[in-house]
Design an enzyme around this catalytic site. Structure first.
Site, PDB file in Angstrom:
ATOM      1  N   LYS A   1       0.850  -0.994  -0.073  1.00 35.45           N
ATOM      2  CA  LYS A   1       0.031   0.019  -0.144  1.00 35.45           C
ATOM      3  C   LYS A   1       1.036   1.325  -0.019  1.00 35.45           C
ATOM      4  CE  LYS A   1      -3.883  -2.427   0.002  1.00 35.45           C
ATOM      5  NZ  LYS A   1      -3.939  -3.532   0.361  1.00 35.45           N
TER       6      LYS A   1
HETATM    7  C1  LIG Z   1      -5.138  -4.478   0.974  1.00 35.36           C
HETATM    8  C2  LIG Z   1      -6.576  -4.512   0.954  1.00 35.36           C
HETATM    9  C3  LIG Z   1      -7.262  -5.232   2.051  1.00 35.36           C
HETATM   10  C4  LIG Z   1      -6.956  -5.980   3.222  1.00 35.36           C
HETATM   11  O1  LIG Z   1      -5.871  -5.205   3.810  1.00 35.36           O
HETATM   12  P1  LIG Z   1      -4.786  -6.104   4.507  1.00 35.36           P
HETATM   13  O2  LIG Z   1      -3.833  -5.211   5.295  1.00 35.36           O
HETATM   14  O3  LIG Z   1      -3.897  -6.883   3.609  1.00 35.36           O
HETATM   15  O4  LIG Z   1      -5.456  -7.146   5.652  1.00 35.36           O
HETATM   16  C5  LIG Z   1      -8.822  -5.004   1.899  1.00 35.36           C
HETATM   17  N1  LIG Z   1      -9.118  -4.425   0.789  1.00 35.36           N
HETATM   18  C6  LIG Z   1      -8.511  -3.900  -0.198  1.00 35.36           C
HETATM   19  C7  LIG Z   1      -9.132  -3.207  -1.420  1.00 35.36           C
HETATM   20  C8  LIG Z   1      -7.240  -4.209  -0.115  1.00 35.36           C
HETATM   21  O5  LIG Z   1      -6.441  -3.688  -1.264  1.00 35.36           O
END
Ligand SMILES: *Cc1c(COP(=O)(O)O)cnc(C)c1O
Length: 385
Positions: free
Chosen positions: A189
């Site tokens: 992210k």
């Molecule tokens: C990354 C992501 C998640 C989950 O986040 P994590 O930190 O990996 O648990 C949920 N929804 C979307 C759209 C994502 O891109």
């Protein structure tokens, strides 16, 4: 901005940018004698709250955990329906199933690749408890229309803003307004804690419930007594992770600027006559979490898999985010079928995430564009009509 690695090395589709101060800060935490939730988490939460216009924010061990606690706080459970998009990371829908509720998918708008708000109304039933919109690639779902609809129909909103940290809507940051908002700090992210996430809440009462559910439901009473009233989960963030996040927050605007410049370069250099759709244009709001093209199989003789492999042999990493998730076995077993959401299916079949991360150099974008052109212009790849 630190930009790394010469062009001849493998270019991944993403890579975190971690500065020396952050690395030293993590070392200091490791030496401090306290490495799980403590002062760094509290400091990170205060900074996140600042970022979100003063709203209460609680750090968690993942974005998925933030979605789970969000549903918990909304009281979503068995018998309930939750409306969301089939074009997202499977976490978005899995948490709804794990809460005992039914995910009700609504097709995407083919231009934005986001949940089509015009279709949400028709999906609402007596059992609908909430809507979970997803800002795919960091591109914001229309918050004005979303909240007008939610207010009119009496629905709660849990924003899956996992990908849109740093995105704005109408000049305001995502997270600084609205109902519950979930962010992810997964390594891929825009802002990372390696693994982590947070939930933005409406008031101190919700924040207290979030704290209870995040750590075993244990309440600390005066005099050192404890009480447990709910079977809380184990979703707290460590101080090690929080310290990474603190170091990342200092760069969020710079990261977004750099991503924006790289995306603009892709738009300027990618040949629009190739058999692919470009992402929706930047209007200065998107954090450019991903730059995604959608291949058009009707105009190509190679598959997406072959395209990805051809990029790979040219030293370029690319990703698929995401196949339409209602076609996974789990969701087919709930009755979803091919043809239910044609736009999401078409995008899901052709979507490719090209490299985009703040440490990338301009030349890296050029190299990706050259490779895409080279592959798609080759006689064997292009279908002549
Ligand atoms: C990354 C992501 C998640 C989950 O986040 P994590 O930190 O990996 O648990 C949920 N929804 C979307 C759209 C994502 O891109």
């Amino acid at each position: 901005m630190q930009q790394d690695k010469p062009v001849d090395e493998f270019l991944p589709f993403t890579r975190p940018t971690i500065d020396e101060d952050t690395i030293q800060g993590v070392v200091d935490v490791l030496r401090s004698g306290w490495i799980t939730s403590g002062p760094q988490v509290r400091r990170f939460e205060a900074m996140l709250s600042d970022f979100c216009g003063g709203r209460p924010v609680r750090a968690l061990s993942s974005g998925t955990g933030a979605l789970e606690l969000g549903l918990q706080i909304l009281g979503v459970g068995p018998g309930d329906e939750v409306i969301t998009t089939p074009l997202t990371w499977v976490a978005t829908a899995n948490v709804i199933v794990r809460a005992g509720a039914k995910p009700v998918f609504v097709d995407v708008d083919p231009a934005t690749r986001l949940i089509d708000l015009d279709r949400v109304e028709a999906a609402i039933t007596d059992r609908t408890r909430a809507v979970v919109p997803v800002d795919l690639a960091g591109c914001p779902v229309d918050r004005d229309r979303l909240y007008t609809l939610a207010r009119r129909r009496g629905l709660r909103v849990l924003e899956d803003a996992a990908q849109s940290f740093g995105t704005t809507w109408d000049g305001r940051r995502i997270g600084s307004f609205g109902d519950l908002v979930c962010f992810s700090f997964h390594a891929n992210k825009n802002v990372t804690t390696a693994e982590g996430g947070c939930l933005v809440l409406n008031d101190e009462d919700e924040a207290r419930r979030c704290e209870l559910w995040r750590l075993q439901g244990v309440e600390r009473l005066p005099g050192g007594e404890q009480e447990v009233t709910v079977p809380g989960a184990k979703l707290n963030m460590t101080d090690i992770a929080a310290r990474i996040g603190i170091g990342q927050l200092a760069h969020v605007d710079e990261f977004t600027q750099r991503r924006r410049a790289l995306a603009a370069r892709y738009f300027a250099r990618l040949d629009p006559d190739l058999p692919l759709d470009l992402p929706p244009r930047d209007d200065g709001r998107t954090n450019w979490h991903m730059f995604q093209i959608v291949l058009d199989p009707d105009r190509m003789n190679i598959s997406r898999g072959e395209f990805l492999e051809a990029l790979n042999v040219r030293g370029i990493g690319a990703g698929v985010h995401y196949p339409a998730l209602h076609l996974f076995r789990l969701y087919r077993d709930m009755g979803y079928r091919e043809g239910d959401f044609p736009h999401a299916e078409r995008v899901g079949r052709g979507i490719v995430t090209l490299p985009l991360f703040p440490g990338m150099r301009d030349e890296d974008v050029d190299r990706v564009c050259d490779a895409v052109h080279d592959i798609l212009r080759s006689e064997s790849a292009l279908r002549h009509r």
